[in-house]
Design an enzyme around this catalytic site. Structure first.
Site, PDB file in Angstrom:
ATOM      1  N   SER A   1       0.991  -1.112   0.101  1.00  0.00           N
ATOM      2  CA  SER A   1       0.071  -0.116  -0.101  1.00  0.00           C
ATOM      3  C   SER A   1       0.989   1.364   0.140  1.00  0.00           C
ATOM      4  O   SER A   1       1.973   1.106   0.367  1.00  0.00           O
ATOM      5  CB  SER A   1      -0.843  -0.012   1.417  1.00  0.00           C
TER       6      SER A   1
ATOM      7  N   TYR B   1      -2.754  -0.669  10.002  1.00  0.00           N
ATOM      8  CA  TYR B   1      -2.479  -1.027   8.838  1.00  0.00           C
ATOM      9  C   TYR B   1      -1.153  -0.462   8.106  1.00  0.00           C
ATOM     10  O   TYR B   1      -0.639  -1.187   7.232  1.00  0.00           O
ATOM     11  CB  TYR B   1      -3.918  -0.284   8.186  1.00  0.00           C
TER      12      TYR B   1
END
Length: 274
Positions: A154, A167
């Site tokens: 990501s 995350y």
């Protein structure tokens, strides 16, 4: 795979964890349309059935297997099932992941109050799930002497985003693991086993849609506008933007590409904000 045309996936068998999700199912469609047989893994059997029906309607050979990426025994059983059905495993896409409200800071939840369980869930599904699936399916690639693993990192791994420490940290671990595993399998087993990752920028999914768009007006939220302002291409990504990059990483045309994390972000990582 090495004798196929540069971007052809005809005859390959590709496993996708999180395969019933928005991004995973789009990847499945794209690689299936290029000739691959697609195996979808996810926990939600209803979502798997719906994804399978969509693929079947497009004449894409597919198999669905309910399994959790956090259960090694389920992953090993799934890998055995794939080999029994198709004889080999050519590719693995580790697309299972996501964030959770219990690992997110906000107006009513400070960093110091984030519960351990929420953080563990996010770290486990994103990072540990990637490791466990790579073990279970990668072992068959070692036996074959060839194969491709594509992880999903990501932009949060490159520049940590506010509100989502679990995350961001988990995806940074995925990027690091991608580099480590690429070196490990090439040196210890076969240079024809490649490991890469994509690092998506900002895509509208069911998880984040109403963090980025106002549910009533459809206008950008404050956070959504901040993202658009820092994305040179001025838009959110579409699932097809990821799928085409994944197809390239799976295909013989990327045979000399391993240990990389490819941004698919509309220029987000390149922009300093000035």
């Amino acid at each position: 795979m090495s004798d196929a045309p540069a971007f052809d996936l005809d005859g390959t068998v590709c496993v996708i964890t999180g395969g019933s999700g928005v991004l995973g199912s789009e990847m499945a469609r794209a690689i299936g349309e290029r000739g691959a047989t697609v195996v979808l893994l996810a926990r939600d059997e209803t979502a798997l059935e719906e994804a399978s029906e969509t693929l079947t309607a497009r004449d894409i050979e597919n198999l669905t297997i309910p399994a959790s990426v956090l259960e090694r025994a389920e992953l090993e059983a799934a890998a055995e099932m794939v080999v029994e059905e198709y004889g080999r495993i050519d590719a693995l896409i580790n697309a299972a992941g996501g964030n959770h409200p219990d690992a997110t800071t906000g107006a009513e939840t400070s960093f110091f109050d984030l519960p351990k369980a929420g953080l563990e869930q996010v770290v486990n599904v994103n990072f540990l799930g990637t490791v466990l699936a790579s073990q279970a399916f990668g072992e068959y690639m070692v036996e074959q002497g060839e194969g491709v693993i594509v992880n999903v990192s990501s932009m949060a791994a490159v520049t940590p985003l506010t509100k989502i420490p679990g995350y961001s940290g988990a995806k940074a671990a995925v990027s690091n693991f991608t580099e480590w595993l690429a070196v490990h399998v090439a040196q210890e087993y076969s240079p024809a086993i490649r490991v890469n990752a994509i690092a998506p920028g900002f895509f509208l999914t069911e998880q984040n849609r109403y963090l980025l768009l106002d549910e009533e007006t459809g206008e950008y939220t404050e956070r959504g506008q901040q993202i658009i302002d820092h994305t040179p291409q001025g838009r959110f990504g579409e699932p097809a933007d990821l799928a085409t990059t994944v197809c390239w990483l799976l295909a013989p045309g990327s045979a000399f590409v391993t240990g990389t994390v490819i941004p698919v972000d509309g220029g987000f990582a390149a922009f300093s904000g000035v």
